[in-house]
Design an enzyme around this catalytic site. Sequence first.
Site, PDB file in Angstrom:
ATOM      1  N   SER A 156       0.791  -1.087  -0.402  1.00 44.12           N
ATOM      2  CA  SER A 156      -0.071   0.110   0.119  1.00 44.12           C
ATOM      3  C   SER A 156       0.922   1.301   0.057  1.00 44.12           C
ATOM      4  O   SER A 156       1.710   1.262   0.515  1.00 44.12           O
ATOM      5  CB  SER A 156      -0.840   0.081   1.057  1.00 44.12           C
ATOM      6  OG  SER A 156      -1.255   1.072   0.988  1.00 44.12           O
ATOM      7  N   TYR A 170      -2.226  -2.003  10.151  1.00 50.29           N
ATOM      8  CA  TYR A 170      -1.907  -1.706   8.728  1.00 50.29           C
ATOM      9  C   TYR A 170      -0.887  -1.111   8.371  1.00 50.29           C
ATOM     10  O   TYR A 170      -0.144  -2.220   7.285  1.00 50.29           O
ATOM     11  CB  TYR A 170      -3.167  -0.873   8.252  1.00 50.29           C
ATOM     12  CG  TYR A 170      -3.515  -1.098   6.958  1.00 50.29           C
ATOM     13  CD1 TYR A 170      -4.063  -2.245   6.130  1.00 50.29           C
ATOM     14  CD2 TYR A 170      -3.444  -0.331   6.055  1.00 50.29           C
ATOM     15  CE1 TYR A 170      -4.370  -2.188   4.833  1.00 50.29           C
ATOM     16  CE2 TYR A 170      -3.679  -0.126   4.807  1.00 50.29           C
ATOM     17  CZ  TYR A 170      -4.142  -1.524   3.737  1.00 50.29           C
ATOM     18  OH  TYR A 170      -4.114  -1.418   2.795  1.00 50.29           O
TER      19      TYR A 170
HETATM   20  P1  NAD Z   1     -11.542  -5.233  -0.667  1.00 52.94           P
HETATM   21  O1  NAD Z   1     -12.232  -5.293   0.380  1.00 52.94           O
HETATM   22  O2  NAD Z   1     -12.676  -4.491  -1.610  1.00 52.94           O
HETATM   23  O3  NAD Z   1     -10.922  -7.497  -1.396  1.00 52.94           O
HETATM   24  C1  NAD Z   1     -10.870  -7.631  -0.529  1.00 52.94           C
HETATM   25  C2  NAD Z   1     -10.763  -9.143  -0.964  1.00 52.94           C
HETATM   26  O4  NAD Z   1      -9.896  -9.779   0.907  1.00 52.94           O
HETATM   27  C3  NAD Z   1     -12.989  -8.894   0.103  1.00 52.94           C
HETATM   28  O5  NAD Z   1     -12.958 -10.491  -0.988  1.00 52.94           O
HETATM   29  C4  NAD Z   1     -12.185 -10.201   1.240  1.00 52.94           C
HETATM   30  O6  NAD Z   1     -13.168 -11.417   1.350  1.00 52.94           O
HETATM   31  C5  NAD Z   1     -10.374 -10.747   1.055  1.00 52.94           C
HETATM   32  N1  NAD Z   1     -10.649 -11.004   2.472  1.00 52.94           N
HETATM   33  C6  NAD Z   1     -10.301 -10.188   3.732  1.00 52.94           C
HETATM   34  N2  NAD Z   1      -9.856 -11.030   4.311  1.00 52.94           N
HETATM   35  C7  NAD Z   1      -9.058 -12.573   3.290  1.00 52.94           C
HETATM   36  C8  NAD Z   1      -8.694 -13.377   4.754  1.00 52.94           C
HETATM   37  N3  NAD Z   1      -8.454 -13.432   5.244  1.00 52.94           N
HETATM   38  N4  NAD Z   1      -8.655 -14.615   3.131  1.00 52.94           N
HETATM   39  C9  NAD Z   1      -9.090 -14.227   2.370  1.00 52.94           C
HETATM   40  N5  NAD Z   1      -9.660 -13.626   1.942  1.00 52.94           N
HETATM   41  C10 NAD Z   1      -9.885 -11.726   2.218  1.00 52.94           C
HETATM   42  O7  NAD Z   1     -10.377  -4.320  -0.757  1.00 52.94           O
HETATM   43  P2  NAD Z   1      -9.237  -4.351  -1.726  1.00 52.94           P
HETATM   44  O8  NAD Z   1      -9.055  -2.235  -1.815  1.00 52.94           O
HETATM   45  O9  NAD Z   1      -9.569  -4.325  -3.341  1.00 52.94           O
HETATM   46  O10 NAD Z   1      -8.106  -4.570  -1.444  1.00 52.94           O
HETATM   47  C11 NAD Z   1      -7.240  -5.617  -1.715  1.00 52.94           C
HETATM   48  C12 NAD Z   1      -5.537  -4.782  -1.269  1.00 52.94           C
HETATM   49  O11 NAD Z   1      -5.815  -4.156  -1.869  1.00 52.94           O
HETATM   50  C13 NAD Z   1      -5.655  -5.600  -0.042  1.00 52.94           C
HETATM   51  O12 NAD Z   1      -4.168  -6.311   0.822  1.00 52.94           O
HETATM   52  C14 NAD Z   1      -5.429  -4.396   0.639  1.00 52.94           C
HETATM   53  O13 NAD Z   1      -4.489  -3.550   1.957  1.00 52.94           O
HETATM   54  C15 NAD Z   1      -4.649  -2.998  -0.355  1.00 52.94           C
HETATM   55  N6  NAD Z   1      -4.777  -1.837  -0.716  1.00 52.94           N
HETATM   56  C16 NAD Z   1      -6.257  -1.342  -0.978  1.00 52.94           C
HETATM   57  C17 NAD Z   1      -6.582   0.206  -0.931  1.00 52.94           C
HETATM   58  C18 NAD Z   1      -7.829   0.697  -0.593  1.00 52.94           C
HETATM   59  O14 NAD Z   1      -7.525   2.193  -0.875  1.00 52.94           O
HETATM   60  N7  NAD Z   1      -8.552   0.395  -0.905  1.00 52.94           N
HETATM   61  C19 NAD Z   1      -5.001   0.763  -0.874  1.00 52.94           C
HETATM   62  C20 NAD Z   1      -3.804   0.429  -1.064  1.00 52.94           C
HETATM   63  C21 NAD Z   1      -4.090  -1.308  -0.683  1.00 52.94           C
END
Ligand code: NAD
Length: 265
Positions: A156, A170
Amino acid sequence: MPGRLQHKSALITGAGSGIGLESALLFAAEGAHVLLVDVNLAAAERAARLVAERSPGVQAAAFKADVSKEAEVKAAVDQAVALFGRLDVMFNNAGIMHPADDNALNTEERIWDLTMAVNLKGVWWGCKYAILAMRANPTDAARGLHTGGSIINTASFVAIMGAATPQLAYTASKGAVLAMTRELAMVHAREGIRLNSICPGPLKTPLLMDFLNTEEKRERRLVHLPMGRFGEAIEIAKGALFLASDDSSYMTGTDFKVDGGLTSC
Ligand code: NAD
């Protein structure tokens, strides 16, 4: 023209939503067979159906696994190899963020432990079993497969710059993902296994929108974004596709930023 992931197979965690879902759709459109792994099986199954509808020429299957559990991650990798015969791309993307401000003084130990278990240990398990599977990949020059495999770990922007609205556990977990990925990249480079992190900026996905849960909080965040908008999950998926494909064949150990310029401010 052949797709950029033609003849390859990919496992994507967190594939039921956001970045994982868009990556599954894009990787499949580029010719990869995909195993969509999520702790939420219904979401993974919905996503797999969507992939199958849009890319009928590839195999798409859903698998339930909690990435913080070693045996479940091993089972997911075994399933990908059983279905597709090999694993070329592992996208360790599942992650969680506690939807409240967490700083050094108020973070609860249980939130710290849960966040580390999913965001960091989950990536470790994913790397471990993907490396073991990729080592077994036969060299296949005829199909133009130059590498043993590509592993992408979602970090991130906060791993680089921190966050003024604090998410201590986080941020620490994502910083550790960058460090772990760099080390594994060096250790496994001579095996043809590439490992890179991808660093998304703030996105319009449930993970962040659950945290920025009022218009005022979103507006306050938007002011700091150089492009004046949140990113879309598909924009991260496109970066992940580049890291997954042979287009990035000389890249390993990078922190690949897809953040609308945020960490360059
Ligand atoms: P999201 O919430 O849309 O999707 C995350 C998915 O991960 C969900 O389907 C959830 O069910 C699944 N999940 C959660 N815990 C789990 C587990 N223990 N085992 C298996 N699956 C699990 O989120 P996103 O925004 O698509 O995030 C994806 C990645 O991107 C994450 O690692 C997040 O930290 C990272 N990220 C997101 C952002 C943002 O702004 N959304 C920014 C930087 C990084």
